[in-house]
Scaffold this active site. Structure first.
Site, PDB file in Angstrom:
ATOM      1  N   GLU A  70       0.805  -1.199   0.000  1.00  0.00           N
ATOM      2  CA  GLU A  70       0.000   0.000   0.000  1.00  0.00           C
ATOM      3  C   GLU A  70       0.847   1.262   0.000  1.00  0.00           C
ATOM      4  O   GLU A  70       1.927   1.298   0.566  1.00  0.00           O
ATOM      5  CB  GLU A  70      -0.916  -0.015   1.233  1.00  0.00           C
ATOM      6  CG  GLU A  70      -1.875  -1.184   1.130  1.00  0.00           C
ATOM      7  CD  GLU A  70      -2.836  -1.295   2.282  1.00  0.00           C
ATOM      8  OE1 GLU A  70      -3.849  -1.967   2.112  1.00  0.00           O
ATOM      9  OE2 GLU A  70      -2.589  -0.719   3.343  1.00  0.00           O
ATOM     10  N   CYS A 110       3.307   8.224   1.579  1.00  0.00           N
ATOM     11  CA  CYS A 110       3.889   7.209   2.456  1.00  0.00           C
ATOM     12  C   CYS A 110       4.059   5.931   1.631  1.00  0.00           C
ATOM     13  O   CYS A 110       3.101   5.411   1.068  1.00  0.00           O
ATOM     14  CB  CYS A 110       2.938   6.987   3.635  1.00  0.00           C
ATOM     15  SG  CYS A 110       3.484   5.709   4.759  1.00  0.00           S
ATOM     16  N   CYS A 135       6.920  -7.857   6.719  1.00  0.00           N
ATOM     17  CA  CYS A 135       8.117  -7.385   7.432  1.00  0.00           C
ATOM     18  C   CYS A 135       8.618  -8.538   8.301  1.00  0.00           C
ATOM     19  O   CYS A 135       7.810  -9.278   8.871  1.00  0.00           O
ATOM     20  CB  CYS A 135       7.758  -6.182   8.316  1.00  0.00           C
ATOM     21  SG  CYS A 135       9.200  -5.456   9.156  1.00  0.00           S
ATOM     22  N   CYS A 165       7.165  -6.303  15.149  1.00  0.00           N
ATOM     23  CA  CYS A 165       6.927  -5.441  16.309  1.00  0.00           C
ATOM     24  C   CYS A 165       5.541  -5.767  16.862  1.00  0.00           C
ATOM     25  O   CYS A 165       4.600  -6.037  16.099  1.00  0.00           O
ATOM     26  CB  CYS A 165       7.015  -3.972  15.921  1.00  0.00           C
ATOM     27  SG  CYS A 165       8.665  -3.540  15.341  1.00  0.00           S
ATOM     28  N   CYS A 196       2.227  -3.903  15.448  1.00  0.00           N
ATOM     29  CA  CYS A 196       2.175  -3.544  14.028  1.00  0.00           C
ATOM     30  C   CYS A 196       1.488  -4.619  13.203  1.00  0.00           C
ATOM     31  O   CYS A 196       1.857  -5.791  13.277  1.00  0.00           O
ATOM     32  CB  CYS A 196       3.596  -3.306  13.515  1.00  0.00           C
ATOM     33  SG  CYS A 196       3.662  -2.999  11.741  1.00  0.00           S
ATOM     34  N   CYS A 240      -1.179   4.849  10.173  1.00  0.00           N
ATOM     35  CA  CYS A 240       0.058   4.130  10.496  1.00  0.00           C
ATOM     36  C   CYS A 240      -0.234   2.754  11.062  1.00  0.00           C
ATOM     37  O   CYS A 240      -1.072   2.616  11.949  1.00  0.00           O
ATOM     38  CB  CYS A 240       0.821   4.822  11.615  1.00  0.00           C
ATOM     39  SG  CYS A 240       1.328   6.435  11.244  1.00  0.00           S
TER      40      CYS A 240
HETATM   41  N1  SAH Z   1       9.662  -0.395   9.588  1.00  0.00           N
HETATM   42  C1  SAH Z   1       9.824   0.999   9.736  1.00  0.00           C
HETATM   43  C2  SAH Z   1       8.903   1.810   8.862  1.00  0.00           C
HETATM   44  C3  SAH Z   1       7.504   1.329   8.707  1.00  0.00           C
HETATM   45  S1  SAH Z   1       6.502   1.384  10.159  1.00  0.00           S
HETATM   46  C4  SAH Z   1       9.685   1.401  11.200  1.00  0.00           C
HETATM   47  O1  SAH Z   1       9.297   0.569  12.001  1.00  0.00           O
HETATM   48  O2  SAH Z   1      10.028   2.537  11.505  1.00  0.00           O
HETATM   49  C5  SAH Z   1       6.163   3.143  10.244  1.00  0.00           C
HETATM   50  C6  SAH Z   1       5.732   3.630  11.626  1.00  0.00           C
HETATM   51  O3  SAH Z   1       4.420   3.157  11.949  1.00  0.00           O
HETATM   52  C7  SAH Z   1       6.645   3.148  12.742  1.00  0.00           C
HETATM   53  O4  SAH Z   1       7.008   4.188  13.628  1.00  0.00           O
HETATM   54  C8  SAH Z   1       5.782   2.152  13.429  1.00  0.00           C
HETATM   55  O5  SAH Z   1       6.191   1.950  14.733  1.00  0.00           O
HETATM   56  C9  SAH Z   1       4.416   2.753  13.298  1.00  0.00           C
HETATM   57  N2  SAH Z   1       3.341   1.803  13.583  1.00  0.00           N
HETATM   58  C10 SAH Z   1       3.347   0.476  13.380  1.00  0.00           C
HETATM   59  N3  SAH Z   1       2.176  -0.058  13.783  1.00  0.00           N
HETATM   60  C11 SAH Z   1       1.426   0.949  14.256  1.00  0.00           C
HETATM   61  C12 SAH Z   1       0.095   1.035  14.797  1.00  0.00           C
HETATM   62  N4  SAH Z   1      -0.675  -0.039  14.899  1.00  0.00           N
HETATM   63  N5  SAH Z   1      -0.356   2.242  15.168  1.00  0.00           N
HETATM   64  C13 SAH Z   1       0.401   3.342  15.016  1.00  0.00           C
HETATM   65  N6  SAH Z   1       1.641   3.327  14.502  1.00  0.00           N
HETATM   66  C14 SAH Z   1       2.160   2.148  14.133  1.00  0.00           C
HETATM   67 FE1  SF4 Z   2       8.274  -3.902  10.557  1.00  0.00          FE
HETATM   68 FE2  SF4 Z   2       6.024  -2.882  11.534  1.00  0.00          FE
HETATM   69 FE3  SF4 Z   2       8.167  -3.105  13.117  1.00  0.00          FE
HETATM   70 FE4  SF4 Z   2       8.160  -1.271  11.143  1.00  0.00          FE
HETATM   71  S1  SF4 Z   2       6.809  -1.320  12.927  1.00  0.00           S
HETATM   72  S2  SF4 Z   2       9.824  -2.723  11.668  1.00  0.00           S
HETATM   73  S3  SF4 Z   2       6.954  -2.390   9.563  1.00  0.00           S
HETATM   74  S4  SF4 Z   2       7.003  -4.824  12.172  1.00  0.00           S
END
Ligand code: SAH
Ligand code: SF4
Length: 360
Positions: free
Chosen positions: A91, A104, A111, A115, A118, A338
């Site tokens: 996306e 974005c 990934c 995390c 996420c 996000c």
């Molecule tokens: N992998 C990279 C970039 C993609 S994620 C990273 O982790 O920085 C982009 C941002 O979205 C990151 O700061 C991540 O922590 C945030 N993010 C992920 N899941 C989220 C959620 N459910 N709600 C709000 N932000 C989230």
């Molecule tokens: Fe990967 Fe999501 Fe963690 Fe970013 S926040 S590194 S996209 S698992």
């Protein structure tokens, strides 16, 4: 298979032209058509010699990933779902604001890092995107949005904050970044292109050397104990190493601060005490904070912090002199906020369809 020219940065395209027996400046001419005009049809490139156009049409193509769905949010946010083959989709999201338009962009289908909060992480990893698939998101979005009254594309800023960890798809990400910056392609300033990383320390050092752009680092916790559980890659690159890498990055960064992203999770990382610990942690890194309200998705047990907790947390940082913004949630109604970028993850069973149904 024809060669997709979106896979080449300026250097690689010049090499391709030399191999064909053409002058490298022709490559720059072609780049202007592809990126400044958004043209994908060689026949329309009128100032390029007809023989060269024919030659290119026979062996090359300009193909961005196909759009399988386009959604428009009530707040003007747009989301495109792009097919990247074999059942995968990623996306890209456009966020219009008064003074800028931000795209974005995703860098991986899924990934590897998982995390805790996420939804992309929850899908597992499928594969790295190619250069064409990364830059193709910008190409398509520009194509769909058209140019503004000033004759420029409406996208003025790019953030690599979509699906995936950009620094784990390093080479393709850097080639795509170079196209964003190149004067013959999009010509964006380094300050307007931001890579977001969960903290892949060696790759941050490489990025500083090879293509320094603005950097956002996903922090999410004030100590290793908590960060180990929220951002598992912290076990490999703990906070001390991560913050040292941030300081090194700043030696060559186009901006004189790092943006720390911090997703606020109710009762997990949002107390006043944790905010104070955070202030102590980052005391020697010039930084700004971007507090992100957690965006829930179906498979999660986390909750968004209440507004009062967000305000208190922000106040602690601000009182310590750290510029702190709280991100407005945009595109919520189309799951474009996000961490809600779910896409379709490959599947020959039924999971894909079910997954989409859950998310949309
Ligand atoms: N992998 C990279 C970039 C993609 S994620 C990273 O982790 O920085 C982009 C941002 O979205 C990151 O700061 C991540 O922590 C945030 N993010 C992920 N899941 C989220 C959620 N459910 N709600 C709000 N932000 C989230
Ligand atoms: Fe990967 Fe999501 Fe963690 Fe970013 S926040 S590194 S996209 S698992």
């Amino acid at each position: 298979m024809p060669q997709n020219l979106l896979d080449f940065d300026a250097h690689a395209l010049a090499g391709y032209f030399t191999e064909m027996g053409e002058k490298p400046f022709r490559a720059r001419q072609l780049m202007r058509w592809i990126y400044k005009e958004g043209e994908s049809n060689f026949a329309a490139m009128t100032d390029i010699a007809a023989t060269l156009r024919d030659k290119l049409a026979q062996r090359a193509c300009i193909t961005a990933p196909e759009i399988v769905r386009e959604e428009l949010s009530d707040d003007g946010t747009r989301k495109w779902l792009l097919n990247v083959g074999t059942g995968n989709a990623v996306e890209a999201v456009f966020i219009p604001e008064e003074t800028r338009g931000t795209l974005c962009v995703s860098t991986q289908a899924g990934c590897t890092l998982d995390c805790a909060f996420c939804s992309t992480g929850k899908q597992g990893f499928n594969r790295n995107l190619s250069v064409a698939e990364i830059i193709g998101q910008l190409w398509w979005a520009n194509h769909r949005l058209g140019k503004g009254v000033d004759g420029n594309w409406k996208i003025s800023n790019v953030v690599l904050m979509g699906m995936g960890e950009p620094l784990l798809n390093f080479d393709n990400t850097v080639s795509a970044l170079r196209l964003m910056l190149d004067d013959h392609a999009y010509g964006l300033s380094r300050r307007r292109v931001t890579v977001s990383t969960s903290g892949i320390v060696p790759a941050m050092d490489r990025l500083r050397e090879e293509c320094p752009v603005a950097l956002a680092v996903s922090l999410h916790a004030p100590n290793d104990k908590l960060r180990d559980t929220l951002v598992p890659v912290n076990r490999k690159y703990p906070l001390k190493d991560l913050l040292a890498a941030c300081r090194r990055y700043l030696e060559r960064a186009p901006r004189d601060f790092i943006t720390f992203e911090y997703v606020l999770l109710d009762g997990v990382n949002d107390s006043v005490q944790q905010a104070r610990e955070l202030v102590r942690l980052v005391h020697d890194v010039p930084c700004k904070f971007n507090l992100i309200p957690f965006n829930p998705f179906p498979q999660t047990h986390y909750r968004r912090s209440n507004p009062e907790a967000v305000r208190r947390f922000r106040d602690v940082l601000m009182e310590a002199g750290i510029v702190t913004t709280t991100r407005k949630t945009r595109g919520d109604d189309i799951a474009a906020a996000c961490g809600q970028l779910a896409g379709l993850v490959q599947d020959k069973t039924r999971r894909t369809v079910q997954h989409l149904a859950e998310v949309h």
